[in-house]
Design a protein around this motif. Structure first.
Motif, PDB file in Angstrom:
ATOM      1  N   HIS A  53       0.841  -1.194   0.000  1.00  0.00           N
ATOM      2  CA  HIS A  53       0.000   0.000   0.000  1.00  0.00           C
ATOM      3  C   HIS A  53       0.883   1.253   0.000  1.00  0.00           C
ATOM      4  O   HIS A  53       0.652   2.196  -0.778  1.00  0.00           O
ATOM      5  CB  HIS A  53      -0.889  -0.031   1.243  1.00  0.00           C
ATOM      6  CG  HIS A  53      -2.214   0.635   1.066  1.00  0.00           C
ATOM      7  ND1 HIS A  53      -2.427   1.945   1.420  1.00  0.00           N
ATOM      8  CD2 HIS A  53      -3.403   0.184   0.587  1.00  0.00           C
ATOM      9  CE1 HIS A  53      -3.697   2.269   1.183  1.00  0.00           C
ATOM     10  NE2 HIS A  53      -4.304   1.216   0.662  1.00  0.00           N
ATOM     11  N   HIS A  54       1.878   1.273   0.856  1.00  0.00           N
ATOM     12  CA  HIS A  54       2.781   2.423   0.957  1.00  0.00           C
ATOM     13  C   HIS A  54       3.561   2.648  -0.334  1.00  0.00           C
ATOM     14  O   HIS A  54       3.809   3.794  -0.727  1.00  0.00           O
ATOM     15  CB  HIS A  54       3.767   2.206   2.106  1.00  0.00           C
ATOM     16  CG  HIS A  54       3.273   2.677   3.442  1.00  0.00           C
ATOM     17  ND1 HIS A  54       1.941   2.884   3.725  1.00  0.00           N
ATOM     18  CD2 HIS A  54       3.952   2.994   4.577  1.00  0.00           C
ATOM     19  CE1 HIS A  54       1.828   3.306   4.983  1.00  0.00           C
ATOM     20  NE2 HIS A  54       3.035   3.384   5.514  1.00  0.00           N
ATOM     21  N   GLN A  55       3.974   1.563  -0.972  1.00  0.00           N
ATOM     22  CA  GLN A  55       4.771   1.708  -2.186  1.00  0.00           C
ATOM     23  C   GLN A  55       4.012   2.499  -3.246  1.00  0.00           C
ATOM     24  O   GLN A  55       4.604   3.332  -3.952  1.00  0.00           O
ATOM     25  CB  GLN A  55       5.162   0.333  -2.737  1.00  0.00           C
ATOM     26  CG  GLN A  55       6.007   0.385  -4.012  1.00  0.00           C
ATOM     27  CD  GLN A  55       7.306   1.152  -3.826  1.00  0.00           C
ATOM     28  OE1 GLN A  55       7.900   1.125  -2.754  1.00  0.00           O
ATOM     29  NE2 GLN A  55       7.760   1.835  -4.868  1.00  0.00           N
ATOM     30  N   LEU A 156      -6.955  10.994  -5.269  1.00  0.00           N
ATOM     31  CA  LEU A 156      -6.459   9.619  -5.188  1.00  0.00           C
ATOM     32  C   LEU A 156      -5.800   9.350  -3.841  1.00  0.00           C
ATOM     33  O   LEU A 156      -5.999   8.285  -3.250  1.00  0.00           O
ATOM     34  CB  LEU A 156      -5.457   9.354  -6.319  1.00  0.00           C
ATOM     35  CG  LEU A 156      -6.016   9.294  -7.744  1.00  0.00           C
ATOM     36  CD1 LEU A 156      -4.879   9.111  -8.747  1.00  0.00           C
ATOM     37  CD2 LEU A 156      -7.044   8.183  -7.895  1.00  0.00           C
ATOM     38  N   MET A 157      -5.032  10.316  -3.341  1.00  0.00           N
ATOM     39  CA  MET A 157      -4.340  10.101  -2.076  1.00  0.00           C
ATOM     40  C   MET A 157      -5.302  10.116  -0.893  1.00  0.00           C
ATOM     41  O   MET A 157      -5.079   9.423   0.105  1.00  0.00           O
ATOM     42  CB  MET A 157      -3.245  11.151  -1.880  1.00  0.00           C
ATOM     43  CG  MET A 157      -2.292  10.828  -0.740  1.00  0.00           C
ATOM     44  SD  MET A 157      -1.461   9.210  -0.911  1.00  0.00           S
ATOM     45  CE  MET A 157      -0.359   9.553  -2.280  1.00  0.00           C
ATOM     46  N   THR A 158      -6.384  10.872  -1.007  1.00  0.00           N
ATOM     47  CA  THR A 158      -7.396  10.853   0.060  1.00  0.00           C
ATOM     48  C   THR A 158      -8.009   9.464   0.177  1.00  0.00           C
ATOM     49  O   THR A 158      -8.144   8.919   1.282  1.00  0.00           O
ATOM     50  CB  THR A 158      -8.494  11.894  -0.217  1.00  0.00           C
ATOM     51  OG1 THR A 158      -7.923  13.210  -0.173  1.00  0.00           O
ATOM     52  CG2 THR A 158      -9.601  11.805   0.825  1.00  0.00           C
ATOM     53  N   GLU A 159      -8.365   8.868  -0.963  1.00  0.00           N
ATOM     54  CA  GLU A 159      -8.920   7.516  -0.942  1.00  0.00           C
ATOM     55  C   GLU A 159      -7.871   6.508  -0.487  1.00  0.00           C
ATOM     56  O   GLU A 159      -8.180   5.553   0.237  1.00  0.00           O
ATOM     57  CB  GLU A 159      -9.440   7.149  -2.336  1.00  0.00           C
ATOM     58  CG  GLU A 159     -10.699   7.895  -2.735  1.00  0.00           C
ATOM     59  CD  GLU A 159     -11.807   7.718  -1.708  1.00  0.00           C
ATOM     60  OE1 GLU A 159     -12.096   6.559  -1.329  1.00  0.00           O
ATOM     61  OE2 GLU A 159     -12.384   8.737  -1.269  1.00  0.00           O
ATOM     62  N   GLY A 164      -5.770   3.023   3.892  1.00  0.00           N
ATOM     63  CA  GLY A 164      -4.662   2.777   4.794  1.00  0.00           C
ATOM     64  C   GLY A 164      -5.062   2.882   6.255  1.00  0.00           C
ATOM     65  O   GLY A 164      -4.624   2.084   7.094  1.00  0.00           O
ATOM     66  N   VAL A 165      -5.893   3.873   6.567  1.00  0.00           N
ATOM     67  CA  VAL A 165      -6.361   4.048   7.945  1.00  0.00           C
ATOM     68  C   VAL A 165      -7.169   2.828   8.385  1.00  0.00           C
ATOM     69  O   VAL A 165      -7.011   2.340   9.510  1.00  0.00           O
ATOM     70  CB  VAL A 165      -7.202   5.338   8.076  1.00  0.00           C
ATOM     71  CG1 VAL A 165      -7.977   5.356   9.391  1.00  0.00           C
ATOM     72  CG2 VAL A 165      -6.305   6.560   7.980  1.00  0.00           C
ATOM     73  N   LEU A 183       3.288   1.854  15.611  1.00  0.00           N
ATOM     74  CA  LEU A 183       3.476   2.392  14.266  1.00  0.00           C
ATOM     75  C   LEU A 183       2.128   2.531  13.559  1.00  0.00           C
ATOM     76  O   LEU A 183       1.854   3.550  12.916  1.00  0.00           O
ATOM     77  CB  LEU A 183       4.391   1.480  13.456  1.00  0.00           C
ATOM     78  CG  LEU A 183       4.604   1.877  11.991  1.00  0.00           C
ATOM     79  CD1 LEU A 183       5.372   3.191  11.891  1.00  0.00           C
ATOM     80  CD2 LEU A 183       5.350   0.783  11.227  1.00  0.00           C
ATOM     81  N   ALA A 184       1.276   1.513  13.683  1.00  0.00           N
ATOM     82  CA  ALA A 184      -0.037   1.545  13.049  1.00  0.00           C
ATOM     83  C   ALA A 184      -0.882   2.700  13.583  1.00  0.00           C
ATOM     84  O   ALA A 184      -1.548   3.401  12.821  1.00  0.00           O
ATOM     85  CB  ALA A 184      -0.756   0.215  13.256  1.00  0.00           C
ATOM     86  N   GLN A 185      -0.846   2.920  14.895  1.00  0.00           N
ATOM     87  CA  GLN A 185      -1.607   4.028  15.469  1.00  0.00           C
ATOM     88  C   GLN A 185      -1.071   5.369  14.976  1.00  0.00           C
ATOM     89  O   GLN A 185      -1.838   6.304  14.710  1.00  0.00           O
ATOM     90  CB  GLN A 185      -1.552   3.979  16.998  1.00  0.00           C
ATOM     91  CG  GLN A 185      -2.416   5.037  17.688  1.00  0.00           C
ATOM     92  CD  GLN A 185      -3.885   4.901  17.332  1.00  0.00           C
ATOM     93  OE1 GLN A 185      -4.491   3.853  17.584  1.00  0.00           O
ATOM     94  NE2 GLN A 185      -4.478   5.938  16.745  1.00  0.00           N
ATOM     95  N   GLY A 186       0.232   5.443  14.820  1.00  0.00           N
ATOM     96  CA  GLY A 186       0.824   6.659  14.274  1.00  0.00           C
ATOM     97  C   GLY A 186       0.361   6.920  12.853  1.00  0.00           C
ATOM     98  O   GLY A 186       0.129   8.072  12.455  1.00  0.00           O
ATOM     99  N   MET A 187       0.221   5.846  12.074  1.00  0.00           N
ATOM    100  CA  MET A 187      -0.296   5.984  10.704  1.00  0.00           C
ATOM    101  C   MET A 187      -1.721   6.515  10.719  1.00  0.00           C
ATOM    102  O   MET A 187      -2.083   7.393   9.924  1.00  0.00           O
ATOM    103  CB  MET A 187      -0.262   4.630   9.994  1.00  0.00           C
ATOM    104  CG  MET A 187       1.113   4.099   9.675  1.00  0.00           C
ATOM    105  SD  MET A 187       0.967   2.454   8.898  1.00  0.00           S
ATOM    106  CE  MET A 187       2.690   1.969   8.831  1.00  0.00           C
ATOM    107  N   VAL A 188      -2.537   5.972  11.605  1.00  0.00           N
ATOM    108  CA  VAL A 188      -3.929   6.408  11.705  1.00  0.00           C
ATOM    109  C   VAL A 188      -3.986   7.908  11.988  1.00  0.00           C
ATOM    110  O   VAL A 188      -4.686   8.667  11.303  1.00  0.00           O
ATOM    111  CB  VAL A 188      -4.676   5.637  12.807  1.00  0.00           C
ATOM    112  CG1 VAL A 188      -6.057   6.245  13.047  1.00  0.00           C
ATOM    113  CG2 VAL A 188      -4.809   4.162  12.433  1.00  0.00           C
TER     114      VAL A 188
END
Length: 207
Positions: A53-55, A156-159, A164-165, A183-188
């Motif tokens: 997903h990040h890539q 596109l990045m919003t979706e 990702g969230v 790390l996951a919570q930081g992403m959220v």
């Protein structure tokens, strides 16, 4: 591109150093989890899927950086590319540390969440997980310029962030490695904030 790749390599090295202790730490309600995650675990599934997903987020960010002169969009794109390349390096580093494959054949994306990916329908034109852009949309971004490129990227990045969230929130609930859950919570938190920023940027562009 070299700077971001270098940061990702550094992140892998750092991940190997501090994740070694983290993999044996579990919260009180996760005491029965194995000390090192297994391939079918949420920890491994999240690391694999979010790395993919990040890539794509990194790819889209570098594309728009070269398709607009708008400093606000270019700055946002650089921040997203740099952050997600670093996080991707950490997650791939964890998989190496755990002795697990970065790709697992026969397992659909997001299966660790209790849901399948895109199945056998052609992966929705390359969008293997919710929120990911299709190959057609990526090509549209490559061909766009100026405001058109800015608006398409922000949409596109919003979706992409929304998908990702959703995945990161699942890791917060299901992952057993405390460092990975943090790390996951930081992403959220970060991606929700960026979604608000992108909504404002779209309004400024009349979109």
């Amino acid at each position: 591109m070299n700077r971001t790749q270098g940061a990702a390599v550094t992140a892998v090295a750092l991940a190997v150093l501090f994740a070694g202790g983290a993999v044996t730490v579990a919260s009180a309600d996760r005491d029965e989890a194995p000390a090192t995650p297994v391939s079918a675990s949420a920890d491994a599934g999240f690391a694999r899927d979010m790395a993919v997903h990040h890539q794509q987020a990194v790819e889209m960010s570098f594309i728009v950086r070269d398709r607009t002169e708008d400093e606000a969009v270019r700055r946002l794109a650089y921040d997203i590319a740099n952050t997600q390349a670093n996080q991707r390096g950490m997650m791939l580093g964890w998989l190496d540390l755990w002795g697990l494959p970065k790709n697992e054949s026969g397992v659909e994306p997001m299966a660790w969440m209790g849901m399948g990916g895109s199945g056998d329908d052609g992966a929705l034109d390359g969008a293997v997980m919710p929120g990911m852009a299709t190959k057609t949309q990526i090509e549209e971004l490559r061909k766009a310029d100026g405001r058109e490129a800015e608006v398409l990227y922000l949409k596109l990045m919003t979706e992409h962030h929304r998908g990702g969230v959703h995945m990161a929130e699942a890791c917060v609930q299901k992952c057993t490695v405390d460092t990975e859950r943090a790390l996951a919570q930081g992403m959220v938190d970060a991606q929700k904030s960026e979604m608000l920023l992108m909504a404002d940027m779209l309004k400024e562009r009349g979109a």
